[in-house]
Write a protein that holds these residues in place. Structure first.
Motif, PDB file in Angstrom:
ATOM      1  N   LEU A 139       0.808  -1.213   0.000  1.00  0.00           N
ATOM      2  CA  LEU A 139       0.000   0.000   0.000  1.00  0.00           C
ATOM      3  C   LEU A 139       0.844   1.267   0.000  1.00  0.00           C
ATOM      4  O   LEU A 139       0.379   2.333  -0.387  1.00  0.00           O
ATOM      5  CB  LEU A 139      -0.895   0.032   1.244  1.00  0.00           C
ATOM      6  N   LEU A 140       2.072   1.171   0.491  1.00  0.00           N
ATOM      7  CA  LEU A 140       2.894   2.361   0.608  1.00  0.00           C
ATOM      8  C   LEU A 140       3.249   2.875  -0.784  1.00  0.00           C
ATOM      9  O   LEU A 140       3.755   2.147  -1.616  1.00  0.00           O
ATOM     10  CB  LEU A 140       4.162   2.044   1.414  1.00  0.00           C
ATOM     11  N   ARG A 141       2.996   4.140  -1.020  1.00  0.00           N
ATOM     12  CA  ARG A 141       3.158   4.694  -2.353  1.00  0.00           C
ATOM     13  C   ARG A 141       3.986   5.973  -2.287  1.00  0.00           C
ATOM     14  O   ARG A 141       4.202   6.529  -1.227  1.00  0.00           O
ATOM     15  CB  ARG A 141       1.781   5.061  -2.941  1.00  0.00           C
ATOM     16  N   ALA A 142       4.360   6.463  -3.467  1.00  0.00           N
ATOM     17  CA  ALA A 142       4.957   7.792  -3.514  1.00  0.00           C
ATOM     18  C   ALA A 142       3.922   8.790  -3.028  1.00  0.00           C
ATOM     19  O   ALA A 142       2.734   8.660  -3.293  1.00  0.00           O
ATOM     20  CB  ALA A 142       5.351   8.124  -4.948  1.00  0.00           C
ATOM     21  N   TYR A 143       4.384   9.820  -2.316  1.00  0.00           N
ATOM     22  CA  TYR A 143       3.450  10.775  -1.718  1.00  0.00           C
ATOM     23  C   TYR A 143       2.506  11.364  -2.743  1.00  0.00           C
ATOM     24  O   TYR A 143       1.331  11.569  -2.494  1.00  0.00           O
ATOM     25  CB  TYR A 143       4.221  11.901  -1.034  1.00  0.00           C
ATOM     26  N   SER A 144       3.011  11.663  -3.914  1.00  0.00           N
ATOM     27  CA  SER A 144       2.151  12.276  -4.925  1.00  0.00           C
ATOM     28  C   SER A 144       1.097  11.321  -5.433  1.00  0.00           C
ATOM     29  O   SER A 144       0.119  11.741  -6.046  1.00  0.00           O
ATOM     30  CB  SER A 144       3.004  12.765  -6.094  1.00  0.00           C
ATOM     31  N   GLY A 145       1.269  10.016  -5.168  1.00  0.00           N
ATOM     32  CA  GLY A 145       0.338   9.037  -5.701  1.00  0.00           C
ATOM     33  C   GLY A 145      -0.781   8.685  -4.764  1.00  0.00           C
ATOM     34  O   GLY A 145      -1.720   7.993  -5.137  1.00  0.00           O
ATOM     35  N   ILE A 146      -0.737   9.131  -3.512  1.00  0.00           N
ATOM     36  CA  ILE A 146      -1.777   8.768  -2.555  1.00  0.00           C
ATOM     37  C   ILE A 146      -3.061   9.506  -2.884  1.00  0.00           C
ATOM     38  O   ILE A 146      -3.067  10.718  -3.076  1.00  0.00           O
ATOM     39  CB  ILE A 146      -1.332   9.087  -1.119  1.00  0.00           C
ATOM     40  N   ARG A 147      -4.133   8.765  -2.954  1.00  0.00           N
ATOM     41  CA  ARG A 147      -5.442   9.370  -3.192  1.00  0.00           C
ATOM     42  C   ARG A 147      -6.399   8.841  -2.131  1.00  0.00           C
ATOM     43  O   ARG A 147      -6.501   7.638  -1.915  1.00  0.00           O
ATOM     44  CB  ARG A 147      -5.976   9.007  -4.585  1.00  0.00           C
ATOM     45  N   HIS A 148      -7.090   9.748  -1.487  1.00  0.00           N
ATOM     46  CA  HIS A 148      -8.080   9.342  -0.496  1.00  0.00           C
ATOM     47  C   HIS A 148      -9.431   9.268  -1.179  1.00  0.00           C
ATOM     48  O   HIS A 148      -9.774  10.133  -1.988  1.00  0.00           O
ATOM     49  CB  HIS A 148      -8.117  10.364   0.649  1.00  0.00           C
ATOM     50  N   LYS A 189      -0.798  18.133   7.051  1.00  0.00           N
ATOM     51  CA  LYS A 189      -0.008  19.321   7.385  1.00  0.00           C
ATOM     52  C   LYS A 189      -0.056  19.608   8.875  1.00  0.00           C
ATOM     53  O   LYS A 189       0.962  19.973   9.485  1.00  0.00           O
ATOM     54  CB  LYS A 189      -0.524  20.527   6.593  1.00  0.00           C
ATOM     55  N   LEU A 190      -1.228  19.451   9.467  1.00  0.00           N
ATOM     56  CA  LEU A 190      -1.351  19.646  10.911  1.00  0.00           C
ATOM     57  C   LEU A 190      -0.497  18.629  11.652  1.00  0.00           C
ATOM     58  O   LEU A 190       0.212  18.967  12.618  1.00  0.00           O
ATOM     59  CB  LEU A 190      -2.818  19.527  11.331  1.00  0.00           C
ATOM     60  N   ARG A 191      -0.533  17.370  11.239  1.00  0.00           N
ATOM     61  CA  ARG A 191       0.262  16.335  11.889  1.00  0.00           C
ATOM     62  C   ARG A 191       1.748  16.651  11.788  1.00  0.00           C
ATOM     63  O   ARG A 191       2.501  16.468  12.762  1.00  0.00           O
ATOM     64  CB  ARG A 191      -0.053  14.975  11.259  1.00  0.00           C
ATOM     65  N   TYR A 192       2.195  17.152  10.650  1.00  0.00           N
ATOM     66  CA  TYR A 192       3.613  17.514  10.512  1.00  0.00           C
ATOM     67  C   TYR A 192       3.965  18.628  11.490  1.00  0.00           C
ATOM     68  O   TYR A 192       5.011  18.577  12.157  1.00  0.00           O
ATOM     69  CB  TYR A 192       3.912  17.957   9.081  1.00  0.00           C
ATOM     70  N   LYS A 193       3.122  19.635  11.559  1.00  0.00           N
ATOM     71  CA  LYS A 193       3.387  20.766  12.449  1.00  0.00           C
ATOM     72  C   LYS A 193       3.540  20.311  13.902  1.00  0.00           C
ATOM     73  O   LYS A 193       4.429  20.772  14.627  1.00  0.00           O
ATOM     74  CB  LYS A 193       2.267  21.803  12.328  1.00  0.00           C
ATOM     75  N   ALA A 221       7.834  17.683   1.711  1.00  0.00           N
ATOM     76  CA  ALA A 221       6.382  17.852   1.584  1.00  0.00           C
ATOM     77  C   ALA A 221       5.786  18.630   2.748  1.00  0.00           C
ATOM     78  O   ALA A 221       4.725  19.234   2.611  1.00  0.00           O
ATOM     79  CB  ALA A 221       5.714  16.478   1.502  1.00  0.00           C
ATOM     80  N   ARG A 222       6.463  18.604   3.903  1.00  0.00           N
ATOM     81  CA  ARG A 222       5.948  19.198   5.145  1.00  0.00           C
ATOM     82  C   ARG A 222       4.545  18.672   5.450  1.00  0.00           C
ATOM     83  O   ARG A 222       3.650  19.395   5.876  1.00  0.00           O
ATOM     84  CB  ARG A 222       5.973  20.730   5.094  1.00  0.00           C
ATOM     85  N   ARG A 223       4.385  17.377   5.183  1.00  0.00           N
ATOM     86  CA  ARG A 223       3.157  16.660   5.537  1.00  0.00           C
ATOM     87  C   ARG A 223       3.543  15.311   6.118  1.00  0.00           C
ATOM     88  O   ARG A 223       4.479  14.670   5.636  1.00  0.00           O
ATOM     89  CB  ARG A 223       2.260  16.449   4.318  1.00  0.00           C
ATOM     90  N   ASP A 224       2.833  14.882   7.137  1.00  0.00           N
ATOM     91  CA  ASP A 224       3.017  13.549   7.704  1.00  0.00           C
ATOM     92  C   ASP A 224       2.131  12.598   6.914  1.00  0.00           C
ATOM     93  O   ASP A 224       0.908  12.623   7.054  1.00  0.00           O
ATOM     94  CB  ASP A 224       2.634  13.557   9.188  1.00  0.00           C
ATOM     95  N   VAL A 225       2.742  11.768   6.080  1.00  0.00           N
ATOM     96  CA  VAL A 225       1.997  10.964   5.106  1.00  0.00           C
ATOM     97  C   VAL A 225       2.460   9.518   5.160  1.00  0.00           C
ATOM     98  O   VAL A 225       3.652   9.243   5.303  1.00  0.00           O
ATOM     99  CB  VAL A 225       2.229  11.494   3.671  1.00  0.00           C
ATOM    100  N   ASP A 226       1.527   8.589   5.059  1.00  0.00           N
ATOM    101  CA  ASP A 226       1.877   7.195   4.805  1.00  0.00           C
ATOM    102  C   ASP A 226       0.744   6.523   4.040  1.00  0.00           C
ATOM    103  O   ASP A 226      -0.301   7.133   3.792  1.00  0.00           O
ATOM    104  CB  ASP A 226       2.243   6.438   6.090  1.00  0.00           C
TER     105      ASP A 226
END
Length: 305
Positions: free
Chosen positions: A17-26, A61-65, A82-87
Motif C-alpha cells: 500500500l505504501l506509495r509515492a506521496y504524490s500518488g496517494i489518493r483518499h 499538514k497539521l500532523r507535521y506541524k 512535503a511538510r506533511r506527515d503521510v503514509d
C-alpha cells in the motif's frame, strides 16, 4: 498531544500500500452521504469526516506541524520536503477533523475553515481488506482479536491538536465525533498505541509502572508487545508508586483514555524515530464509563448540528 498509534512502520501486509506521496489518493466521501454530514459543533468549531483529498492534506499538514515541528519526530527527506506527515494508511482510513470557521486557510486558491484537530480511524472491515491494522507493527493484536472474534474493532491513530486549540472544547468535539462514528459503524472495541515522551524506559519508570500496576488489561483483553520489541513496564514495585505524581506526569491523552475506562496492554515499545515509548490502549465499548455516554448522548446528540 502525542501521537496515538505508531507512525512510521507498517505490517508486512501493508507494504504494497505504501506509495509515492504524490500518488496517494483518499477516497472522495462526497459520494457517500455518511461522510458529508457535520457530526457536531461548538460555536465556530465543527467536527466532521474528511470529504476529499484536500481535507486529508490539511490533516497531514497539521500532523507535521505537531509531530515534527513541535515534537521530536525525525522526518525523512520526502517528509521534510512535503511538510506533511503521510503514509499509505492515509488512503484507506477515515480522517476525523475539527475545523475552526473563524480561522481560514488557503486550499487550492480558496479560503477554507482551518483544520485544528484530527484523528485517523481504521475500521476492522477495512483493515482486513488491506492487510491488517497498523498497530500490529508493535503489538500482537491478532491474539486479542481471535479471543473476541465476534466483535467489531476500530483502530484510532494520528491524534493531534494545534497548540492554541488544546482545550476542553476541541478535545470534546473530537471525542463526540469518535462516539458518533462508533455508533454509526456499530463498533465494539477501540485499540491503538498511546505515546509517552522519551525513549529511556528508566526515565519513564514511574509512568510505565503506574500503568502496569493500575491500568493493565484483564487477561481476556490483554495483548503484548511483539517479543523483539518488548520493553518491561513493571519497573517499580506497586507500593513504591506515588500515584498522584504518576498521574501528573502521564500525557493528557493517556489519562483521558483511562478516565473513559481504557486499559493498557502488556509491555511497551520504543519508537526511536518519534522519540517516544508506546503502550497499547484497549477500550471495550462495554467498559466506557456511563457518565461519558450520558454526557455525549446515547445517540451522540449533545453537539449535533
Amino acid at each position: 498531544m502525542a501521537k496515538f498509534l505508531p507512525l512510521h512502520q507498517a505490517s508486512a501486509g501493508f507494504i504494497p500500500l505504501l506509495r509515492a506521496y504524490s500518488g496517494i489518493r483518499h477516497r472522495d466521501t462526497r459520494q457517500h452521504p455518511s461522510g458529508t454530514a457535520t457530526l457536531g459543533r461548538i460555536g465556530p468549531l465543527e467536527v466532521r469526516l474528511a470529504r476529499n483529498s484536500a481535507d486529508v492534506r490539511q490533516a497531514q499538514k497539521l500532523r507535521y506541524k505537531v509531530f515534527y515541528d513541535e515534537m521530536s519526530a525525525i522526518p525523512d527527506a520526502a517528509t521534510r520536503l512535503a511538510r506533511r506527515d503521510v503514509d499509505g494508511f492515509d488512503a484507506v482510513c477515515d480522517h476525523l477533523l475539527v475545523l475552526d470557521h473563524d480561522a481560514t486557510t488557503n486550499v487550492l486558491g480558496r479560503q477554507q475553515p482551518k483544520v485544528v484537530g484530527t484523528y485517523r480511524l481504521l475500521r476492522q472491515c477495512v483493515a482486513t481488506r488491506h492487510g491488517g491494522f497498523y498497530s500490529a507493527a508493535e503489538f500482537d493484536i491478532g491474539s486479542l482479536m481471535r479471543r473476541h472474534s465476534t466483535l467489531n474493532f476500530l483502530e484510532l491513530g494520528r491524534s493531534c491538536v494545534l497548540k492554541p486549540y488544546r482545550n476542553k472544547r476541541t478535545v470534546e468535539l473530537l471525542w463526540h465525533g469518535i462516539w458518533a462514528y462508533v455508533l454509526r459503524h456499530d463498533i465494539d472495541a477501540l485499540i491503538g498505541c498511546a505515546s509517552l515522551e522519551g525513549t529511556d524506559p528508566d526515565a519513564l519508570a514511574l509512568q510505565l509502572s503506574f500503568l502496569h500496576h493500575h491500568a493493565r488489561a484483564p487477561e481476556e483483553w490483554r495483548a503484548s508487545a511483539l517479543p523483539q520489541r518488548y520493553v518491561e513496564m513493571n519497573r517499580m514495585p506497586k507500593e513504591a508508586i506515588d500515584a498522584k505524581a504518576a498521574l501528573h506526569e502521564l500525557p493528557p491523552l493517556v489519562k483521558g483514555y483511562l478516565r473513559l475506562g481504557g486499559y493498557v496492554g502488556d509491555g511497551a515499545v520504543i519508537d526511536h524515530q518519534f522519540g517516544t515509548t508506546d503502550v497499547l490502549i484497549i477500550l471495550p465499548r462495554t467498559a466506557i464509563s456511563p457518565r461519558y455516554i450520558e454526557h455525549f448522548g446515547a445517540s451522540a446528540n449533545r453537539h449535533a448540528a
